[in-house]
Design a protein around this motif. Structure first.
Motif, PDB file in Angstrom:
ATOM      1  N   ALA A  72       0.814  -1.224   0.000  1.00  0.00           N
ATOM      2  CA  ALA A  72       0.000   0.000   0.000  1.00  0.00           C
ATOM      3  C   ALA A  72       0.841   1.265   0.000  1.00  0.00           C
ATOM      4  O   ALA A  72       0.376   2.323  -0.423  1.00  0.00           O
ATOM      5  CB  ALA A  72      -0.922  -0.002   1.219  1.00  0.00           C
ATOM      6  N   ILE A  79      -7.483   8.859   7.824  1.00  0.00           N
ATOM      7  CA  ILE A  79      -7.746   7.460   7.455  1.00  0.00           C
ATOM      8  C   ILE A  79      -9.135   7.031   7.922  1.00  0.00           C
ATOM      9  O   ILE A  79      -9.875   6.372   7.193  1.00  0.00           O
ATOM     10  CB  ILE A  79      -6.659   6.534   8.061  1.00  0.00           C
ATOM     11  CG1 ILE A  79      -5.315   6.818   7.392  1.00  0.00           C
ATOM     12  CG2 ILE A  79      -7.035   5.070   7.902  1.00  0.00           C
ATOM     13  CD1 ILE A  79      -4.174   5.986   7.918  1.00  0.00           C
ATOM     14  N   GLN A  83     -12.304   5.890   5.568  1.00  0.00           N
ATOM     15  CA  GLN A  83     -12.966   4.605   5.783  1.00  0.00           C
ATOM     16  C   GLN A  83     -14.476   4.797   5.946  1.00  0.00           C
ATOM     17  O   GLN A  83     -15.280   4.053   5.381  1.00  0.00           O
ATOM     18  CB  GLN A  83     -12.375   3.928   7.031  1.00  0.00           C
ATOM     19  CG  GLN A  83     -12.931   2.554   7.349  1.00  0.00           C
ATOM     20  CD  GLN A  83     -12.504   1.496   6.361  1.00  0.00           C
ATOM     21  OE1 GLN A  83     -11.515   1.666   5.665  1.00  0.00           O
ATOM     22  NE2 GLN A  83     -13.259   0.414   6.275  1.00  0.00           N
ATOM     23  N   LYS A 128      -2.254  -4.983  14.892  1.00  0.00           N
ATOM     24  CA  LYS A 128      -2.972  -4.351  13.782  1.00  0.00           C
ATOM     25  C   LYS A 128      -4.490  -4.353  13.969  1.00  0.00           C
ATOM     26  O   LYS A 128      -5.174  -3.471  13.434  1.00  0.00           O
ATOM     27  CB  LYS A 128      -2.588  -5.017  12.460  1.00  0.00           C
ATOM     28  CG  LYS A 128      -2.997  -6.462  12.320  1.00  0.00           C
ATOM     29  CD  LYS A 128      -2.518  -7.002  10.968  1.00  0.00           C
ATOM     30  CE  LYS A 128      -2.878  -8.466  10.796  1.00  0.00           C
ATOM     31  NZ  LYS A 128      -2.371  -8.986   9.506  1.00  0.00           N
ATOM     32  N   ASN A 154      -5.876   1.762  12.236  1.00  0.00           N
ATOM     33  CA  ASN A 154      -5.521   2.952  11.463  1.00  0.00           C
ATOM     34  C   ASN A 154      -4.053   3.323  11.646  1.00  0.00           C
ATOM     35  O   ASN A 154      -3.367   3.701  10.684  1.00  0.00           O
ATOM     36  CB  ASN A 154      -6.423   4.120  11.871  1.00  0.00           C
ATOM     37  CG  ASN A 154      -7.898   3.774  11.681  1.00  0.00           C
ATOM     38  OD1 ASN A 154      -8.342   3.475  10.588  1.00  0.00           O
ATOM     39  ND2 ASN A 154      -8.658   3.789  12.775  1.00  0.00           N
ATOM     40  N   HIS A 192      -1.790   1.200  12.333  1.00  0.00           N
ATOM     41  CA  HIS A 192      -1.046   0.133  11.647  1.00  0.00           C
ATOM     42  C   HIS A 192      -0.784   0.527  10.193  1.00  0.00           C
ATOM     43  O   HIS A 192       0.333   0.339   9.675  1.00  0.00           O
ATOM     44  CB  HIS A 192      -1.842  -1.178  11.708  1.00  0.00           C
ATOM     45  CG  HIS A 192      -1.252  -2.276  10.885  1.00  0.00           C
ATOM     46  ND1 HIS A 192      -1.799  -2.700   9.695  1.00  0.00           N
ATOM     47  CD2 HIS A 192      -0.141  -3.036  11.077  1.00  0.00           C
ATOM     48  CE1 HIS A 192      -1.062  -3.671   9.187  1.00  0.00           C
ATOM     49  NE2 HIS A 192      -0.057  -3.899   9.994  1.00  0.00           N
ATOM     50  N   LYS A 193      -1.784   1.102   9.533  1.00  0.00           N
ATOM     51  CA  LYS A 193      -1.613   1.545   8.145  1.00  0.00           C
ATOM     52  C   LYS A 193      -0.566   2.653   8.055  1.00  0.00           C
ATOM     53  O   LYS A 193       0.264   2.669   7.135  1.00  0.00           O
ATOM     54  CB  LYS A 193      -2.949   2.043   7.584  1.00  0.00           C
ATOM     55  CG  LYS A 193      -3.989   0.945   7.401  1.00  0.00           C
ATOM     56  CD  LYS A 193      -5.319   1.525   6.954  1.00  0.00           C
ATOM     57  CE  LYS A 193      -6.385   0.434   6.850  1.00  0.00           C
ATOM     58  NZ  LYS A 193      -7.719   0.988   6.520  1.00  0.00           N
TER      59      LYS A 193
END
Length: 568
Positions: free
Chosen positions: A133, A439, A443, A512, A517, A519-520
């Motif tokens: 990503a 984020i 979402q 995660k 969020n 984690h991303k």
């Protein structure tokens, strides 16, 4: 005894076994045949087995040939050997001894194999990059011995959840003017080819004005290679100290004498052996790299006794380094040693490094404070104070950069403790909360029901109040998003830090689901290298590829060889 005699004479007996005086069994299919002579055995073998055996043997030979061809291509790529090696008499004789049946491919065939391997490896690398990503890039430029300019770009990302991976995207010939616009155009094309235009978190380069302007043109986050930053800090401190500069000049002459005189070199070796010391060589300084100054002086201190003894037995006019000067050198080495260790650590390619920059600069500053508090020569103390002043300037700037501050916060080993300034840490937390909220908002936008029905429910169908009711709804949604992001960030920061030697990517893999969020964000920011050393390593290998023995390689061939060397 007749069958035994015929068995020794006829080759067909290799495939049959005599089970009685008048009966044989085929070893290939176990069929039993009446035996009087070998005619029936030959008919059976030729009808059912001969073609299969030949096909199997041919297939086996083809497989062996393919394996050896692939091994030869790998040798060319990994050892940077010239294609012409297949024409060298010694190499051909060596291969013939190993396998007389192997037909060595021609130079042109070998080059075609390399190109085919390149295309295959590139497709695999693209598939690997496509899955992630977020990526970060490093970039640099290099000039070959043929005075051809090349631009390299490396790509870094979290590969298998807990490990950093890297791919060399390309090493492209760059004959055009080195303007920011031209460099940006080539990089944009490369990013588009690899499908990462919207995935780039940050680009790392040196501090050259055209590189800085290029990243600005691409509208990407940017940070200057920390190894270059440390190099500038230390070089400035070294050059501003006239006494130390004089000692360095003496050291350079002394090292040059031992490296250029065979007599002096042999004398130094003899003295080391006589003293029971390991055989070590003196190291010469490279003007542009401070770490070479550090290594030169460190080795000179280490070999102080054998160098002095060797000089005593030689005729020379070398300026001697006095005892007081050696004391100054020792004090300065103590100051510079942590900088050398930090440069090595921050140049690692397989470990998370960008998050270490701010904490390491903080540790360097504290280490310098401890060193100048100890008794030391005035020259060393002055250098220590210069280093502290410059470090603080850089540290203030680095803590303000989003890429560095966010990487530090998102590393569970450091978090807030890694910051030098509490004010900067607070600013970084606000920035992280904002990134996290973005984020969450994205979402929610993907999951929420169509806007029209939502608006109708909120306004009760009244056109008069529609604008106010919609504004209130959006404000409440924004507050909820910010609240959710704040809770996630504060909960993460309130957890105890993990050990410094632990892998932060393993932590994020475990957590995660708890911090989805963050984690991303961690995957996006922790893949950024602290330095552009990965590109420098590519060009170090490029110097072996484009050598005096293979200086006629076309730029496209150079790119393919370097790509395979780095990515295979």
């Amino acid at each position: 005894m007749e069958p035994a005699r015929k068995r020794r004479i006829s080759p067909v007996w290799e495939h049959f076994d005599l089970i009685s005086p008048n009966k044989v069994r085929c070893l290939l299919c176990s069929k039993e045949l009446g035996y009087n002579n070998t005619s029936s055995m030959l008919r059976h073998y030729r009808a059912l087995h001969e073609n299969k055996e030949e096909t199997r043997a041919s297939s086996s030979q083809a497989t062996r040939k393919q394996e050896l061809d692939e091994a030869l291509v790998s040798m060319i790529v990994k050892d940077t050997q010239p294609f012409s090696i297949v024409e060298d008499v010694g190499f051909r004789a060596f291969v013939s001894k190993l396998d007389p049946n192997y037909v060595i491919p021609t130079r042109q065939a070998l080059k075609a194999m390399v190109e085919a391997k390149y295309e295959s490896a590139k497709e695999k690398a693209k598939a690997k990059v496509e899955k992630v990503a977020a990526v970060s890039l490093t970039s640099d430029m290099w000039t070959s011995i043929n005075m051809d300019a090349y631009l390299a770009v490396t790509c870094h990302f979290v590969g298998d959840k807990t490990r950093l991976s890297s791919v060399l995207l390309g090493v492209q010939a760059f004959p055009q003017s080195h303007t920011a616009e031209n460099i940006a155009r080539v990089k944009a094309s490369l990013m588009e080819e690899w499908g990462i235009t919207n995935k780039v978190t940050c680009m790392v380069t040196d501090g050259a004005p055209n590189m800085v302007a290029c990243v600005r043109e691409l509208k990407l986050r940017h940070h200057i290679c920390i190894a270059h930053t440390l190099n500038l800090i230390v070089k400035k401190a070294l050059d501003q100290n006239p006494v130390f500069s004089g000692i360095r000049a003496k050291a350079r002459k002394l090292v040059g004498f031992f490296r250029s005189s065979t007599t002096a070199k042999e004398k130094l070796t003899q003295v080391q052996l006589h003293l029971g010391m390991a055989k070590l060589k003196l190291m010469q300084e490279v003007e542009t790299r401070w770490n070479s100054t550090y290594l030169m002086l460190q080795r000179l201190v280490e070999l102080r006794e054998p160098v002095g003894a060797a000089l005593a037995g030689l005729q020379h006019d070398m300026p001697m380094i006095t005892s007081d000067e050696f004391s100054i050198v020792g004090g300065c080495i103590s100051l510079l040693s942590p900088f050398y260790d930090a440069t090595v650590e921050l140049s690692a390619e397989e470990n998370v490094s960008a998050s270490k920059v701010v904490p390491l600069m903080k540790m360097l500053e504290q280490n310098l404070q401890e060193e100048i508090a100890k008794p030391a020569p005035a020259v060393a103390l002055e250098m220590g104070e210069q280093l502290i002043r410059q470090l603080r300037e850089k540290l203030y700037t680095l803590q303000s950069m989003s890429i560095m501050s966010l990487a530090t916060l998102l590393d569970p080993r450091f978090k807030v403790i890694g910051f030098f300034s509490q004010t900067k840490a607070t600013e970084a937390i606000k920035r992280l909360t904002s990134e996290c909220a973005t984020i969450v908002r994205a979402q929610q936008s993907r999951e929420e029901i169509p806007q029209a029905s939502t608006s109708h429910d909120v306004t009760g169908g009244s056109k008069l109040w529609r604008r106010l009711d919609t504004s209130v709804m959006e404000a409440r949604r924004s507050q909820n998003v910010t609240a959710d992001a704040t809770v996630e960030v504060q909960r993460y920061l309130s957890e105890p830090n993990i050990g410094r030697l632990e892998n932060p990517l393993e932590y994020w893999e475990r957590q995660k689901l708890l911090y989805p969020n963050l984690h991303k964000l961690a995957l996006a920011f922790l893949c950024t290298p602290a330095s552009s050393v990965p590109c420098e390593r590519v060009f170090s290998k490029a110097g072996e590829v484009v050598s005096k023995k293979r200086n006629r390689l076309k730029p496209k061939t150079v790119e393919k060889l370097l790509f395979l060397n780095k990515n295979e």
